[in-house]
Write a protein that holds these residues in place. Structure first.
Motif, PDB file in Angstrom:
ATOM      1  N   SER A 117       0.813  -1.224   0.000  1.00 26.92           N
ATOM      2  CA  SER A 117       0.000   0.000   0.000  1.00 26.92           C
ATOM      3  C   SER A 117       0.847   1.275   0.000  1.00 26.92           C
ATOM      4  CB  SER A 117      -0.929   0.028   1.216  1.00 26.92           C
ATOM      5  OG  SER A 117      -0.186   0.186   2.419  1.00 26.92           O
ATOM      6  N   GLY A 118       2.065   1.193   0.501  1.00 29.51           N
ATOM      7  CA  GLY A 118       2.920   2.371   0.565  1.00 29.51           C
ATOM      8  C   GLY A 118       2.482   3.379   1.613  1.00 29.51           C
ATOM      9  N   LEU A 119       1.673   2.972   2.573  1.00 33.30           N
ATOM     10  CA  LEU A 119       1.160   3.906   3.578  1.00 33.30           C
ATOM     11  C   LEU A 119       2.092   4.106   4.767  1.00 33.30           C
ATOM     12  CD1 LEU A 119      -2.610   2.910   3.629  1.00 33.30           C
ATOM     13  CD2 LEU A 119      -1.585   4.991   2.669  1.00 33.30           C
ATOM     14  N   ALA A 120       3.075   3.231   4.924  1.00 27.65           N
ATOM     15  CA  ALA A 120       4.010   3.387   6.041  1.00 27.65           C
ATOM     16  C   ALA A 120       4.671   4.763   5.963  1.00 27.65           C
ATOM     17  CB  ALA A 120       5.069   2.292   6.001  1.00 27.65           C
ATOM     18  N   GLY A 121       4.593   5.505   7.053  1.00 27.28           N
ATOM     19  CA  GLY A 121       5.162   6.843   7.098  1.00 27.28           C
ATOM     20  C   GLY A 121       4.281   7.922   6.505  1.00 27.28           C
ATOM     21  N   GLU A 122       3.117   7.558   5.978  1.00 24.25           N
ATOM     22  CA  GLU A 122       2.218   8.512   5.331  1.00 24.25           C
ATOM     23  C   GLU A 122       1.028   8.897   6.201  1.00 24.25           C
ATOM     24  OE1 GLU A 122       2.688   9.839   2.187  1.00 24.25           O
ATOM     25  OE2 GLU A 122       4.639   8.868   2.284  1.00 24.25           O
ATOM     26  N   LEU A 123       0.878   8.262   7.366  1.00 25.79           N
ATOM     27  CA  LEU A 123      -0.313   8.483   8.180  1.00 25.79           C
ATOM     28  C   LEU A 123       0.038   9.056   9.555  1.00 25.79           C
ATOM     29  CD1 LEU A 123      -2.344   5.254   7.317  1.00 25.79           C
ATOM     30  CD2 LEU A 123      -2.571   7.543   6.336  1.00 25.79           C
ATOM     31  N   GLY A 124       0.921  10.039   9.560  1.00 25.89           N
ATOM     32  CA  GLY A 124       1.274  10.697  10.815  1.00 25.89           C
ATOM     33  C   GLY A 124       1.845   9.716  11.824  1.00 25.89           C
ATOM     34  N   ASP A 125       1.254   9.697  13.010  1.00 28.64           N
ATOM     35  CA  ASP A 125       1.719   8.860  14.113  1.00 28.64           C
ATOM     36  C   ASP A 125       1.236   7.410  14.010  1.00 28.64           C
ATOM     37  OD1 ASP A 125       2.991   8.591  16.764  1.00 28.64           O
ATOM     38  OD2 ASP A 125       0.935   8.325  17.481  1.00 28.64           O
ATOM     39  N   CYS A 126       0.385   7.100  13.056  1.00 29.51           N
ATOM     40  CA  CYS A 126      -0.151   5.736  12.933  1.00 29.51           C
ATOM     41  C   CYS A 126       0.937   4.768  12.497  1.00 29.51           C
ATOM     42  CB  CYS A 126      -1.287   5.682  11.910  1.00 29.51           C
ATOM     43  SG  CYS A 126      -2.774   6.546  12.418  1.00 29.51           S
ATOM     44  N   LEU A 127       0.941   3.609  13.113  1.00 30.04           N
ATOM     45  CA  LEU A 127       1.823   2.521  12.729  1.00 30.04           C
ATOM     46  C   LEU A 127       1.082   1.677  11.696  1.00 30.04           C
ATOM     47  CD1 LEU A 127       4.327   0.713  13.161  1.00 30.04           C
ATOM     48  CD2 LEU A 127       3.036  -0.406  14.985  1.00 30.04           C
ATOM     49  N   VAL A 128       1.683   1.482  10.528  1.00 27.95           N
ATOM     50  CA  VAL A 128       1.038   0.722   9.453  1.00 27.95           C
ATOM     51  C   VAL A 128       1.643  -0.673   9.385  1.00 27.95           C
ATOM     52  CG1 VAL A 128       0.591   0.615   6.975  1.00 27.95           C
ATOM     53  CG2 VAL A 128       0.574   2.831   8.145  1.00 27.95           C
ATOM     54  N   LEU A 129       0.782  -1.679   9.481  1.00 26.42           N
ATOM     55  CA  LEU A 129       1.168  -3.071   9.303  1.00 26.42           C
ATOM     56  C   LEU A 129       0.498  -3.569   8.032  1.00 26.42           C
ATOM     57  CD1 LEU A 129       0.555  -4.386  12.946  1.00 26.42           C
ATOM     58  CD2 LEU A 129       2.676  -3.481  11.974  1.00 26.42           C
ATOM     59  N   GLU A 130       1.269  -4.192   7.146  1.00 23.18           N
ATOM     60  CA  GLU A 130       0.704  -4.649   5.881  1.00 23.18           C
ATOM     61  C   GLU A 130       0.399  -6.141   5.924  1.00 23.18           C
ATOM     62  OE1 GLU A 130       3.314  -3.378   2.724  1.00 23.18           O
ATOM     63  OE2 GLU A 130       2.483  -1.348   2.808  1.00 23.18           O
ATOM     64  N   ALA A 131      -0.724  -6.506   5.299  1.00 25.14           N
ATOM     65  CA  ALA A 131      -1.164  -7.908   5.217  1.00 25.14           C
ATOM     66  C   ALA A 131      -1.767  -8.140   3.842  1.00 25.14           C
ATOM     67  CB  ALA A 131      -2.198  -8.197   6.299  1.00 25.14           C
ATOM     68  N   ALA A 132      -1.636  -9.363   3.335  1.00 28.23           N
ATOM     69  CA  ALA A 132      -2.192  -9.693   2.022  1.00 28.23           C
ATOM     70  C   ALA A 132      -3.709  -9.474   1.996  1.00 28.23           C
ATOM     71  CB  ALA A 132      -1.851 -11.133   1.652  1.00 28.23           C
ATOM     72  N   ASP A 133      -4.381  -9.812   3.094  1.00 28.09           N
ATOM     73  CA  ASP A 133      -5.834  -9.671   3.191  1.00 28.09           C
ATOM     74  C   ASP A 133      -6.161  -8.976   4.510  1.00 28.09           C
ATOM     75  OD1 ASP A 133      -8.581  -9.870   3.340  1.00 28.09           O
ATOM     76  OD2 ASP A 133      -8.649 -11.989   2.793  1.00 28.09           O
ATOM     77  N   PRO A 134      -6.236  -7.643   4.510  1.00 27.55           N
ATOM     78  CA  PRO A 134      -6.479  -6.918   5.758  1.00 27.55           C
ATOM     79  C   PRO A 134      -7.786  -7.310   6.458  1.00 27.55           C
ATOM     80  CG  PRO A 134      -5.734  -5.399   4.074  1.00 27.55           C
ATOM     81  CD  PRO A 134      -5.983  -6.726   3.404  1.00 27.55           C
ATOM     82  N   ARG A 135      -8.820  -7.623   5.693  1.00 28.07           N
ATOM     83  CA  ARG A 135     -10.096  -8.024   6.303  1.00 28.07           C
ATOM     84  C   ARG A 135      -9.932  -9.325   7.094  1.00 28.07           C
ATOM     85  NH1 ARG A 135     -15.687  -6.977   4.953  1.00 28.07           N
ATOM     86  NH2 ARG A 135     -14.945  -5.834   3.159  1.00 28.07           N
ATOM     87  N   ALA A 136      -9.245 -10.297   6.514  1.00 27.46           N
ATOM     88  CA  ALA A 136      -8.991 -11.554   7.224  1.00 27.46           C
ATOM     89  C   ALA A 136      -8.089 -11.324   8.430  1.00 27.46           C
ATOM     90  CB  ALA A 136      -8.370 -12.582   6.279  1.00 27.46           C
ATOM     91  N   ALA A 137      -7.118 -10.421   8.281  1.00 28.07           N
ATOM     92  CA  ALA A 137      -6.208 -10.115   9.400  1.00 28.07           C
ATOM     93  C   ALA A 137      -6.956  -9.521  10.576  1.00 28.07           C
ATOM     94  CB  ALA A 137      -5.093  -9.178   8.929  1.00 28.07           C
ATOM     95  N   ILE A 138      -7.830  -8.573  10.313  1.00 25.87           N
ATOM     96  CA  ILE A 138      -8.588  -7.943  11.404  1.00 25.87           C
ATOM     97  C   ILE A 138      -9.542  -8.955  12.036  1.00 25.87           C
ATOM     98  CG2 ILE A 138     -10.548  -6.950  10.147  1.00 25.87           C
ATOM     99  CD1 ILE A 138      -8.603  -4.998  12.723  1.00 25.87           C
ATOM    100  N   ALA A 139     -10.064  -9.879  11.239  1.00 23.91           N
ATOM    101  CA  ALA A 139     -10.944 -10.915  11.779  1.00 23.91           C
ATOM    102  C   ALA A 139     -10.171 -11.826  12.735  1.00 23.91           C
ATOM    103  CB  ALA A 139     -11.572 -11.728  10.651  1.00 23.91           C
ATOM    104  N   ARG A 140      -8.923 -12.123  12.412  1.00 31.09           N
ATOM    105  CA  ARG A 140      -8.102 -12.961  13.301  1.00 31.09           C
ATOM    106  C   ARG A 140      -7.803 -12.238  14.609  1.00 31.09           C
ATOM    107  NH1 ARG A 140      -5.765 -14.471   8.337  1.00 31.09           N
ATOM    108  NH2 ARG A 140      -4.051 -13.005   8.570  1.00 31.09           N
ATOM    109  N   VAL A 141      -7.646 -10.927  14.538  1.00 29.79           N
ATOM    110  CA  VAL A 141      -7.379 -10.138  15.748  1.00 29.79           C
ATOM    111  C   VAL A 141      -8.591 -10.184  16.639  1.00 29.79           C
ATOM    112  CG1 VAL A 141      -6.910  -7.839  16.666  1.00 29.79           C
ATOM    113  CG2 VAL A 141      -5.692  -8.633  14.643  1.00 29.79           C
TER     114      VAL A 141
END
Length: 92
Positions: free
Chosen positions: A68-92
């Motif tokens: 996504s290239g979002l690391a460092g682009e969202l201020g103080d937010c820490l960006v973690l990349e996953a192949a399927d973010p929806r599945a990743a959030i479901a696992r969390v």
């Protein structure tokens, strides 16, 4: 917002990333919530207003699509990349 204290290392472990980091969030929230110290996820390209809103947040973790290239682009937010973010959030 769903209230739950989550450590960065816990989130990383369940989504298959190296287990490290000390950030702690207080819950899981939808993008429009505008809450600090939350876990958010992005399933596709991030539009301008949503990007600006996240960049204003403090202490958040964002799960975004791989490459996504979002690391460092969202201020103080820490960006973690996953192949399927929806599945990743479901696992969390």
């Amino acid at each position: 917002m769903l209230r739950a204290t989550l450590g960065e290392w816990e989130i990383r472990r369940v989504i298959g990333l190296p287990v490290e980091g000390g950030r702690v969030v207080e819950g899981v929230a939808p993008l429009g919530a505008g809450e600090d110290r939350c876990l958010y996820f992005i399933k596709k390209e991030l539009a301008g207003p949503a990007r600006e809103s996240l960049a204003e947040r403090r202490g958040c973790i964002v799960i975004s699509p791989s490459g996504s290239g979002l690391a460092g682009e969202l201020g103080d937010c820490l960006v973690l990349e996953a192949a399927d973010p929806r599945a990743a959030i479901a696992r969390v």
